[in-house]
Design a protein around this motif. Structure first.
Motif, PDB file in Angstrom:
ATOM      1  N   ILE A 182       0.862  -1.184   0.000  1.00 37.76           N
ATOM      2  CA  ILE A 182       0.000   0.000   0.000  1.00 37.76           C
ATOM      3  C   ILE A 182       0.896   1.231   0.000  1.00 37.76           C
ATOM      4  O   ILE A 182       1.879   1.290   0.752  1.00 37.76           O
ATOM      5  CB  ILE A 182      -0.914   0.014   1.244  1.00 37.76           C
ATOM      6  CG1 ILE A 182      -1.850  -1.204   1.228  1.00 37.76           C
ATOM      7  CG2 ILE A 182      -1.722   1.310   1.324  1.00 37.76           C
ATOM      8  CD1 ILE A 182      -2.466  -1.510   2.577  1.00 37.76           C
ATOM      9  N   HIS A 219       1.094   5.448   0.418  1.00 36.93           N
ATOM     10  CA  HIS A 219       0.342   6.598   0.920  1.00 36.93           C
ATOM     11  C   HIS A 219       1.248   7.816   0.979  1.00 36.93           C
ATOM     12  O   HIS A 219       2.480   7.710   1.009  1.00 36.93           O
ATOM     13  CB  HIS A 219      -0.272   6.303   2.296  1.00 36.93           C
ATOM     14  CG  HIS A 219       0.718   6.064   3.395  1.00 36.93           C
ATOM     15  ND1 HIS A 219       1.175   7.068   4.227  1.00 36.93           N
ATOM     16  CD2 HIS A 219       1.347   4.931   3.809  1.00 36.93           C
ATOM     17  CE1 HIS A 219       2.028   6.563   5.109  1.00 36.93           C
ATOM     18  NE2 HIS A 219       2.155   5.272   4.877  1.00 36.93           N
ATOM     19  N   GLN A 273      -0.924  11.719  -5.692  1.00 40.07           N
ATOM     20  CA  GLN A 273      -1.484  10.568  -6.401  1.00 40.07           C
ATOM     21  C   GLN A 273      -0.620  10.201  -7.602  1.00 40.07           C
ATOM     22  O   GLN A 273      -0.363   9.022  -7.866  1.00 40.07           O
ATOM     23  CB  GLN A 273      -2.911  10.878  -6.853  1.00 40.07           C
ATOM     24  CG  GLN A 273      -3.612   9.695  -7.506  1.00 40.07           C
ATOM     25  CD  GLN A 273      -5.079   9.959  -7.748  1.00 40.07           C
ATOM     26  OE1 GLN A 273      -5.571  11.057  -7.523  1.00 40.07           O
ATOM     27  NE2 GLN A 273      -5.801   8.953  -8.202  1.00 40.07           N
ATOM     28  N   CYS A 327       2.661   8.531  -6.285  1.00 38.13           N
ATOM     29  CA  CYS A 327       2.435   7.168  -5.783  1.00 38.13           C
ATOM     30  C   CYS A 327       2.118   6.197  -6.918  1.00 38.13           C
ATOM     31  O   CYS A 327       2.556   5.042  -6.897  1.00 38.13           O
ATOM     32  CB  CYS A 327       1.302   7.170  -4.763  1.00 38.13           C
ATOM     33  SG  CYS A 327       1.733   7.917  -3.174  1.00 38.13           S
ATOM     34  N   GLN A 382      -7.890   0.484  -1.879  1.00 37.69           N
ATOM     35  CA  GLN A 382      -7.526   1.896  -1.709  1.00 37.69           C
ATOM     36  C   GLN A 382      -8.736   2.716  -1.260  1.00 37.69           C
ATOM     37  O   GLN A 382      -8.643   3.521  -0.327  1.00 37.69           O
ATOM     38  CB  GLN A 382      -6.980   2.444  -3.028  1.00 37.69           C
ATOM     39  CG  GLN A 382      -6.698   3.940  -3.008  1.00 37.69           C
ATOM     40  CD  GLN A 382      -6.360   4.473  -4.392  1.00 37.69           C
ATOM     41  OE1 GLN A 382      -5.963   3.730  -5.282  1.00 37.69           O
ATOM     42  NE2 GLN A 382      -6.536   5.764  -4.584  1.00 37.69           N
ATOM     43  N   ASN A 401      -9.368   4.664   2.530  1.00 38.26           N
ATOM     44  CA  ASN A 401      -9.583   6.106   2.655  1.00 38.26           C
ATOM     45  C   ASN A 401     -10.966   6.470   3.181  1.00 38.26           C
ATOM     46  O   ASN A 401     -11.133   7.529   3.789  1.00 38.26           O
ATOM     47  CB  ASN A 401      -9.356   6.785   1.298  1.00 38.26           C
ATOM     48  CG  ASN A 401      -7.895   6.774   0.891  1.00 38.26           C
ATOM     49  OD1 ASN A 401      -7.006   6.838   1.728  1.00 38.26           O
ATOM     50  ND2 ASN A 401      -7.641   6.677  -0.405  1.00 38.26           N
ATOM     51  N   LYS A 431      -8.047   2.559   8.102  1.00 41.81           N
ATOM     52  CA  LYS A 431      -6.925   3.504   8.046  1.00 41.81           C
ATOM     53  C   LYS A 431      -6.177   3.540   9.374  1.00 41.81           C
ATOM     54  O   LYS A 431      -4.940   3.573   9.417  1.00 41.81           O
ATOM     55  CB  LYS A 431      -7.450   4.893   7.684  1.00 41.81           C
ATOM     56  CG  LYS A 431      -6.389   5.880   7.243  1.00 41.81           C
ATOM     57  CD  LYS A 431      -7.034   7.158   6.737  1.00 41.81           C
ATOM     58  CE  LYS A 431      -5.986   8.130   6.237  1.00 41.81           C
ATOM     59  NZ  LYS A 431      -6.596   9.389   5.745  1.00 41.81           N
ATOM     60  N   ALA A 436      -4.196   6.992   1.294  1.00 42.01           N
ATOM     61  CA  ALA A 436      -3.723   5.890   0.456  1.00 42.01           C
ATOM     62  C   ALA A 436      -3.971   6.240  -1.005  1.00 42.01           C
ATOM     63  O   ALA A 436      -5.062   6.678  -1.366  1.00 42.01           O
ATOM     64  CB  ALA A 436      -4.439   4.599   0.819  1.00 42.01           C
ATOM     65  N   TYR A 437      -2.947   6.051  -1.830  1.00 44.62           N
ATOM     66  CA  TYR A 437      -3.074   6.367  -3.254  1.00 44.62           C
ATOM     67  C   TYR A 437      -2.867   5.141  -4.139  1.00 44.62           C
ATOM     68  O   TYR A 437      -2.790   5.277  -5.353  1.00 44.62           O
ATOM     69  CB  TYR A 437      -2.080   7.463  -3.639  1.00 44.62           C
ATOM     70  CG  TYR A 437      -2.472   8.824  -3.118  1.00 44.62           C
ATOM     71  CD1 TYR A 437      -3.520   9.529  -3.685  1.00 44.62           C
ATOM     72  CD2 TYR A 437      -1.795   9.394  -2.046  1.00 44.62           C
ATOM     73  CE1 TYR A 437      -3.888  10.777  -3.208  1.00 44.62           C
ATOM     74  CE2 TYR A 437      -2.158  10.641  -1.560  1.00 44.62           C
ATOM     75  CZ  TYR A 437      -3.204  11.329  -2.147  1.00 44.62           C
ATOM     76  OH  TYR A 437      -3.571  12.558  -1.668  1.00 44.62           O
ATOM     77  N   GLY A 438      -2.796   3.980  -3.530  1.00 47.01           N
ATOM     78  CA  GLY A 438      -2.661   2.772  -4.329  1.00 47.01           C
ATOM     79  C   GLY A 438      -2.473   1.555  -3.447  1.00 47.01           C
ATOM     80  O   GLY A 438      -1.949   1.646  -2.334  1.00 47.01           O
ATOM     81  N   ALA A 439      -2.923   0.404  -3.945  1.00 42.09           N
ATOM     82  CA  ALA A 439      -2.729  -0.873  -3.259  1.00 42.09           C
ATOM     83  C   ALA A 439      -2.510  -1.940  -4.320  1.00 42.09           C
ATOM     84  O   ALA A 439      -3.161  -1.930  -5.364  1.00 42.09           O
ATOM     85  CB  ALA A 439      -3.934  -1.215  -2.385  1.00 42.09           C
TER      86      ALA A 439
END
Length: 309
Positions: free
Chosen positions: A222, A224, A233, A236, A261, A265, A271, A282-285
């Motif tokens: 993940i 962030h 964003q 990331c 993600q 959020n 979180k 979080a901007y990605g997983a």
């Protein structure tokens, strides 16, 4: 000028970069006055004076390392960017255009994995690919959370699934759906409804968790960063994509998980459990593992929409 310098110094102390940055140093006896460091520096740190490069605005330096990397005489030094590796860029790119194009096309989303674990060493190698991704103003503010414990991955999966159950149920309420449409846009609501239908279908299948909301991989990464950063964003996403390419080059599979993600959020409990700092998002997983399938063919994508000006 004093006021400008004070503001700049305060902004750095307020975690603009989140790390100590020392200004570069020019060894005058080695400098040949070519001016490359002056031209290449986006932060405008250097000026050419009396045919020698000179650090004028050292406090503006963001430690990108361009000056050190480009100097033929090794006249510019900066502790934060000097590497201990003996590797140097070759006269030609390390990878040909055709090889890179093939690597990009080969990488596909993998949702079926075997039970073999991904080693910590391999995960570090994958994250290092993200580490060397470009970031806006060289802020390097991408943070990583790695889940490699299956109990914790299962907890994340069930937490996101519970969030989705509640969200899909709320979408049946017209007032709430209207609120979501106003806040997130009509496309977001349509997507939620689309996934709600898929989710109901998958609930009837015992193998549903192989796909939704989180495949059974060996690890989850993940990323962030600070939510106030308008380019977080972007930073990331590039880092995580680098990680996915590295994973593929190592024979591993990966898949970006949008609902994980979103769940992180929108659900404060998830979180908080992941210990993502206040003010970060979080901007990605991405799930990673040893693939249990092999893609045998390359597929086409639609032609790019290009407007030449």
């Amino acid at each position: 000028m004093v006021e400008y310098r004070d503001i700049l110094e305060k902004s750095k102390k307020d975690a603009l970069y989140g790390r100590e940055i020392s200004p570069p140093h020019v060894k005058k006896d080695k400098c040949i006055g070519c001016g490359l460091c002056v031209d290449i520096c986006a932060a405008l740190v250097f000026e050419l004076r009396e045919k020698k490069s000179e650090v004028i605005y050292g406090e503006k330096c963001n430690a990108c390392g361009h000056c050190w990397a480009i100097c033929s005489e090794e006249a510019v030094t900066q502790p934060q960017v000097i590497t201990t590796t003996s590797l140097r860029p070759g006269s030609e790119p390390a990878v040909s255009a055709d090889s890179l194009q093939l690597l990009i096309r080969e990488r596909r989303s993998v949702r079926l994995f075997n039970d073999n674990a991904v080693s910590k060493e391999d995960l570090i190698k994958i994250i290092n690919a993200g580490r060397y991704a470009p970031t806006s103003s060289n802020r390097q503010a991408v943070n990583y959370i790695v889940l490699s414990n299956q109990q914790k991955i299962s907890k994340l999966r069930s937490s996101v699934e519970n969030f989705m159950e509640k969200t899909f149920k709320m979408m049946e309420n017209r007032a709430i759906a209207f609120f979501y449409k106003m806040k997130y846009g009509p496309l977001a609501v349509d997507l939620l409804r689309h996934y709600a239908i898929n989710y109901q279908i998958l609930k009837t299948r015992k193998e549903k968790k192989a796909y939704f909301p989180l495949p059974f991989g060996s690890a989850v990464i993940i990323v962030h960063s600070q939510s106030f950063d308008s380019l977080a964003q972007f930073n990331c996403a590039i880092a995580l994509y680098n990680c996915s390419l590295m994973a593929h080059s190592m024979g591993l599979g990966s898949c970006f998980m949008g609902f994980v993600q979103i769940g992180i959020n929108m659900d404060k409990k998830i979180k908080h459990w992941l210990d993502i700092p206040k003010g970060n998002q979080a901007y990605g997983a991405m799930v990673i593992g040893h693939p249990n399938v092999k893609y045998r063919r390359l597929v086409e994508r639609k032609e790019p929409n290009i407007r030449w000006l």
